[in-house]
Design a protein around this motif. Structure first.
Motif, short mmCIF file in Angstrom:
data_model
loop_
_atom_site.label_atom_id
_atom_site.label_comp_id
_atom_site.label_asym_id
_atom_site.label_seq_id
_atom_site.Cartn_x
_atom_site.Cartn_y
_atom_site.Cartn_z
N THR A 1 -22.54 36.19 -46.29
CA THR A 1 -23.22 35.69 -47.49
C THR A 1 -22.25 34.94 -48.40
O THR A 1 -22.64 33.99 -49.09
CB THR A 1 -23.86 36.87 -48.27
OG1 THR A 1 -24.85 37.48 -47.44
CG2 THR A 1 -24.54 36.36 -49.54
N ARG A 2 -20.98 35.32 -48.38
CA ARG A 2 -19.98 34.64 -49.22
C ARG A 2 -19.76 33.20 -48.79
O ARG A 2 -19.24 32.39 -49.56
CB ARG A 2 -18.66 35.41 -49.17
CG ARG A 2 -18.75 36.85 -49.65
CD ARG A 2 -17.50 37.62 -49.29
NE ARG A 2 -17.67 39.06 -49.49
CZ ARG A 2 -16.86 39.99 -49.00
NH1 ARG A 2 -15.81 39.63 -48.29
NH2 ARG A 2 -17.09 41.27 -49.21
N ALA B 1 -31.91 42.65 -50.01
CA ALA B 1 -32.14 41.88 -51.24
C ALA B 1 -31.12 42.24 -52.31
O ALA B 1 -30.64 41.37 -53.04
CB ALA B 1 -33.56 42.13 -51.75
N ILE B 2 -30.76 43.53 -52.41
CA ILE B 2 -29.76 43.96 -53.38
C ILE B 2 -28.38 43.40 -53.01
O ILE B 2 -27.63 42.94 -53.87
CB ILE B 2 -29.72 45.50 -53.45
CG1 ILE B 2 -31.01 46.03 -54.09
CG2 ILE B 2 -28.51 45.99 -54.23
CD1 ILE B 2 -31.16 47.53 -54.03
N ILE B 3 -28.07 43.43 -51.73
CA ILE B 3 -26.79 42.89 -51.27
C ILE B 3 -26.71 41.39 -51.54
O ILE B 3 -25.67 40.85 -51.93
CB ILE B 3 -26.59 43.18 -49.76
CG1 ILE B 3 -26.47 44.70 -49.53
CG2 ILE B 3 -25.35 42.47 -49.23
CD1 ILE B 3 -26.49 45.09 -48.07
N HIS B 4 -27.84 40.69 -51.38
CA HIS B 4 -27.89 39.24 -51.57
C HIS B 4 -27.79 38.87 -53.05
O HIS B 4 -27.32 37.78 -53.39
CB HIS B 4 -29.20 38.69 -50.99
CG HIS B 4 -29.23 37.21 -50.86
ND1 HIS B 4 -28.57 36.52 -49.87
CD2 HIS B 4 -29.84 36.26 -51.61
CE1 HIS B 4 -28.77 35.24 -49.99
NE2 HIS B 4 -29.54 35.03 -51.05
N GLN B 5 -28.22 39.79 -53.94
CA GLN B 5 -28.21 39.52 -55.38
C GLN B 5 -26.78 39.55 -55.91
O GLN B 5 -26.03 40.50 -55.67
CB GLN B 5 -29.04 40.60 -56.11
CG GLN B 5 -29.46 40.21 -57.50
CD GLN B 5 -30.75 39.42 -57.51
OE1 GLN B 5 -31.29 39.10 -56.45
NE2 GLN B 5 -31.24 39.09 -58.68
N GLU B 6 -26.39 38.51 -56.64
CA GLU B 6 -25.02 38.43 -57.13
C GLU B 6 -24.78 39.34 -58.33
O GLU B 6 -23.72 39.96 -58.45
CB GLU B 6 -24.68 36.97 -57.50
CG GLU B 6 -24.62 36.06 -56.27
CD GLU B 6 -24.20 34.64 -56.63
OE1 GLU B 6 -23.86 34.42 -57.81
OE2 GLU B 6 -24.21 33.79 -55.74
#
Length: 479
Positions: free
Chosen positions: A276-277, A66-71
């Motif tokens: 994700t990018r 979730a942290i990695i997904h958060q911009e």
């Protein structure tokens, strides 16, 4: 080569360098400890380790993806999340201390009081290491992560061996499980200062962790279901077959999973941050993933075939003669390696597409299938049946998982890639048509013969792989 492939290959290469160094050290460590401790020692710890892994799972709560997904994460939010992980870690450590005696009593384990308190600290440090690790993963700093894990493993191994010679017995193994997360936290935290997210401090904005659960809740649900479906067998084997049998089974399962760690788990950390990018371009992600999956399928076939035909030699070299009884189980479980290698790589794909809900539903299905296979194997009272049932369960889960990927996540009806991939991952089942000519009495094994047997097949495969790589690089230069 497309931009996504270049970034993916770079991320994977960095992840592989760090992970391979760690796995080489872990295999060496395991080979040493397997000769010092008995199958009963490992079995006792394996049973308790199921509870540790569950609490570690709750401690991280699926928050790292979730942290990695958060911009964007502000400094106040970061510090609040870090404080929240400390509170979660302390709470779960106390709960662990309360529940462990109940589990030990159910499994008829004795003298585990000291182990309980040592392992409770493992849960605490696993919790607070989550944010520093996620910050490094978010910046694809896999070389630094690898260095941190290697340093922690070396320190833990040295302390474990020293405690063994001082007569601490199985407690020495438990201390190794404690020192590893402590060491990792110290190094993760130290190096996280170099990341974009920065080094976390204690903060008051604890509520910052709440929005992350919107992404993490399905990830957590999937992880919990996957945990029980993958670890219930250890508990039931310990309960109904005894700690010595679970010691053999745990080592066999661990050895079977090393190829997954070498080829799949090592690249998984790179999948989500890179893919994700490109989450707005699903067709590009779909094509890039299948190129990777084909390679995993081929590697899985080669690895499974070697482990199937030379299971006894591999166990003898790594663990010694006291573990040879596990070779028959390894032969069976090895057949699932190609399927598991491909299946294990799909997690980063679901996460990159933000499809944690679909991943959760896949987890529900696979949990039902895996638990059914485990219960059937335990009911028969035969470890070989249990292992065979698990292989069948993994194959069923593979087909269901890719159906969801095609139908619900990417919404792509073309199945050409899937048919080719399925042919690859199931090809290793051909080994079952033949009878292994390498079955020998336990007393017949010796290091020279075992090394010769394995080198006889591994070296030609390495030569073929090197030739193919050189040919590929020459074509790449010409183009």
């Amino acid at each position: 080569m497309s931009k996504i492939n270049k970034e993916l290959n770079k991320g994977i290469l960095n992840s592989l360098i760090g992970k391979y160094s760690l796995y080489l050290l872990q295999i060496t460590s395991l080979s040493i400890l397997a000769r010092l401790f008995t199958p009963e020692d490992f079995g006792t710890l394996a049973a308790l380790q199921v509870l540790i892994l569950f609490f570690q799972l709750l401690a991280t709560s699926g928050l790292a993806p979730a942290i990695i997904h958060q911009e964007i994460i502000t400094i106040d939010q970061r510090n609040g999340i870090f404080t929240a992980t400390l509170i979660i870690g302390i709470s779960l450590s106390v709960l662990f201390i309360y529940l462990t005696p109940l589990l030990a009593n159910w499994l008829n384990l004795t003298h585990v009081s000291l182990l309980t308190y040592v392992l409770a600290l493992n849960v605490l440090f696993s919790a607070i290491a989550m944010l520093p690790l996620a910050s490094l993963q978010k910046d694809t700093q896999f070389i630094i992560i690898g260095k941190a894990e290697i340093f922690a493993e070396i320190i833990a191994l040295i302390v474990c061996i020293l405690l063994y010679f001082f007569g601490f017995g199985v407690v020495a193994l438990a201390v190794k499980l404690l020192i590893t997360p402590v060491g990792r936290f110290v190094f993760y935290y130290r190096f996280s200062v170099l990341t974009e997210l920065g080094q976390a401090k204690f903060g008051t904005k604890i509520s910052s962790i709440v929005p992350l659960f919107a992404v993490a809740k399905f990830q957590l649900g999937f992880n919990i279901l996957n945990f029980f479906s993958r670890n219930l067998d250890t508990l039931l084997v310990a309960k109904y077959f005894g700690v010595t049998t679970v010691g053999f089974y745990e080592k066999t399962y661990q050895l079977m999973r090393y190829p997954l760690q070498l080829f799949t788990f090592a690249i998984n950390p790179a999948l989500q941050p890179v893919l994700t990018r490109y989450k707005s371009q699903p067709d590009m992600i779909f094509t890039a993933y299948y190129q990777l999956a084909y390679k995993l399928g081929v590697l899985g076939i080669l690895t499974a075939t070697i482990m199937f035909w030379y299971a006894g030699d591999i166990i003898f070299i790594l663990f010694g003669s006291q573990w040879l009884a596990a070779s028959e189980l390894l032969k069976i479980l090895a057949l699932s390696i190609p399927v598991q290698m491909v299946l294990s790589s799909t997690g980063g794909l679901y996460q990159a597409m933000g499809a944690t809900k679909q991943m959760f539903y896949c987890g529900v299905f696979s949990s039902i299938v895996n638990v059914s296979a485990i219960m059937f194997g335990v009911y028969t009272g035969e470890m070989t049946v249990l292992c065979t049932s698990l292989v069948v369960a993994f194959i069923i889960n593979y087909f269901q998982c890719f159906y969801v990927l095609h139908h619900s996540v990417f919404k792509i009806k073309k199945i050409k890639h899937f048919i080719v991939l399925s042919f690859l991952v199931l090809l290793c089942l051909v080994n079952l048509l033949f009878t292994s000519s390498n079955d020998m009495p336990h007393e017949s094994f010796n290091y020279l013969t075992s090394f010769y047997n394995i080198a006889n097949i591994v070296l030609p495969l390495m030569l073929i792989a090197a030739s193919a790589f050189i040919f590929h690089m020459k074509r790449k230069v010409k183009s």
